[in-house]
Design an enzyme around this catalytic site. Structure first.
Site, mmCIF file in Angstrom:
data_model
loop_
_atom_site.group_PDB
_atom_site.id
_atom_site.type_symbol
_atom_site.label_atom_id
_atom_site.label_comp_id
_atom_site.label_asym_id
_atom_site.label_seq_id
_atom_site.Cartn_x
_atom_site.Cartn_y
_atom_site.Cartn_z
ATOM 1 N N GLY A 69 -8.356 0.737 -0.225
ATOM 2 C CA GLY A 69 -7.352 0.902 -1.275
ATOM 3 C C GLY A 69 -6.123 0.072 -0.926
ATOM 4 O O GLY A 69 -5.491 -0.544 -1.792
ATOM 5 N N SER A 196 -10.131 3.753 -4.122
ATOM 6 C CA SER A 196 -10.677 3.713 -2.760
ATOM 7 C C SER A 196 -11.830 4.702 -2.635
ATOM 8 O O SER A 196 -11.741 5.835 -3.122
ATOM 9 C CB SER A 196 -9.567 4.071 -1.768
ATOM 10 O OG SER A 196 -10.074 4.147 -0.468
ATOM 11 N N CYS A 322 -0.871 7.887 6.882
ATOM 12 C CA CYS A 322 -0.343 6.628 7.404
ATOM 13 C C CYS A 322 0.998 6.803 8.104
ATOM 14 O O CYS A 322 1.340 6.025 8.970
ATOM 15 C CB CYS A 322 -0.198 5.618 6.289
ATOM 16 S SG CYS A 322 -1.719 5.432 5.388
#
Ligand code: PLP
Length: 385
Positions: A69, A196, A322
């Site tokens: 993604g 994704s 992340c």
């Protein structure tokens, strides 16, 4: 194990595992080879492309497979900016995924002007601000369909309406909505859209970018002629097969899954609100992906709660996967106006296809105890919350 981190990634659906396992031993050919074992693989990949396109309401020639993604987001933004060299401005929101935000920062380093549109306390972008930010120099607007941390759904159709009047292209990162709510490129009206596989029970390391026919975009990976020369490199054939199978499963069951998962999420939300004092729900009350719940537990560090839950094999998140390893406070939670100390107390619970009633009951049994215990040893004063 109670896995409530489905926005970070999802387990593989058994049908996906089977499709990949069946494909691997025989279909090793290179899809670019001209003899039958290569052609067959190309055919299978294009079948997957067709299926994914049909679910998005697109044509198969409008789908480019990517390595994630993140790559789809990078490709959309950099590909358009490169294709329109006379336009030096890019607009995005302040609460995007790092895949978009850091690409914006990269553009700034290269001398582009980038505007980060603020959001309100429920996470919705300020449309007046966005509209005022558009100039004849603006090439592209990229606003996510729904936020990964708080689930708020953005008014993409309205953004498109504003952008089209001024001849600006629109990209949306639909990584967190695809498979959860309807994602149709024509209803949204966008020019580019990222998805994704690993958020929809498919494998990690494969994504796709929808590029509306006629959109001016520069190739992202240079090399061979794969993906119509836009994203060179021998295709991740096994990943694409898994992605396509995941979408085949989605097509059959996403509506039923949605209803069931949303019911479980509501039970969890109401249970947390009823059993734990001084919690604050983050995000839009209605217009959000309802399987995502984000709560502040004032007075506590979310990480301490996360680790205590992990000892009970309950897995949740403090934000996007992340940013989890960095010390940074979530830009999304700061973006909706939370004070840093409140933002640091927030946990995300994201539900998915494989969660059960029992999972929710376990969390509602363990979490209040953990919070009470942690608060009893912290200097928590409810009146400060
Ligand atoms: N965009 C959003 C909104 C996401 O939540 C994520 C993953 O967390 C990504 C992009 C990145 O997708 P990938 O993990 O496939 O690179």
């Amino acid at each position: 194990m109670v896995y409530l981190d489905n926005n970070a990634t999802t387990p593989l659906d058994p049908q996906v595992i089977k499709a990949m396992a069946d494909f691997m031993p025989t279909h090793f050919g290179n899809p670019s080879s001209l003899y039958p074992i290569g052609r067959k693989v190309k055919e299978i990949i294009n079948g997957g492309r067709e299926l994914i396109a049909s679910v998005l309401g697109a044509h198969r020639s409008e789908i480019v497979f990517t390595g994630s993604g993140t790559e789809a987001d990078n490709f959309a933004i950099l590909g358009v900016m490169d294709a329109l060299p006379d336009k030096r401005e890019f607009i995005t929101s302040a609460i995007e995924h790092p895949a978009v935000l850091r690409t914006g920062q990269y553009l700034e380093k290269k001398g582009y002007k980038v505007t980060y549109v603020p959001v309100d306390s429920q996470g919705v972008v300020d449309l007046d601000f966005l509209s005022d930010a558009i100039t004849p120099q603006t090439a592209l607007i990229s606003v996510m369909h729904a936020n990964n941390e708080i689930g708020t759904i953005q008014p993409i159709e309205k953004i498109v309406e504003i952008a089209k009047k001024k001849g600006v292209l629109v990209h949306t990162d639909a990584v967190q909505t695809f498979g959860k709510i309807e994602v149709n490129v024509d209803k949204l009206g966008v020019d580019l859209l990222s998805i994704s596989a690993h958020k929809v029970y498919g494998p990690k390391g494969v994504g796709a970018l929808y590029i509306r026919k006629g959109t001016n975009i520069y190739p992202f990976v240079h090399g061979g002629h794969q993906e119509r020369g836009l994203r060179a490199g021998t295709e991740n054939t096994i990943g694409i097969v898994g992605f396509a199978e995941a979408v085949r499963v989605l097509k059959e069951r996403w509506k039923k899954d949605k209803e069931r998962v949303e019911k479980l999420a509501l039970k969890l939300k109401e249970g947390i609100e009823a059993k734990i004092p001084q919690v604050k729900f983050n995000g839009h009350p209605e217009n959000r992906v309802k399987s995502t719940l984000n709560f502040a537990f004032p007075g506590l560090e979310a990480e301490a709660i996360l680790l205590a839950l992990a000892t009970k094999e309950i897995y949740v998140s403090t934000g996007s996967a992340c940013s989890e390893e960095s010390e940074e406070v979530s830009h999304v939670l700061l973006g909706i106006g939370l004070k840093p100390e409140i933002a640091r107390s927030c946990l995300r619970f994201s539900l998915g296809r494989f969660n059960s009633e029992e999972d929710i009951e376990i969390v509602l049994r363990e979490l209040p105890e953990i919070i009470a215990k942690l608060r009893s040893i912290s200097a928590f004063h409810p009146e400060e919350a």
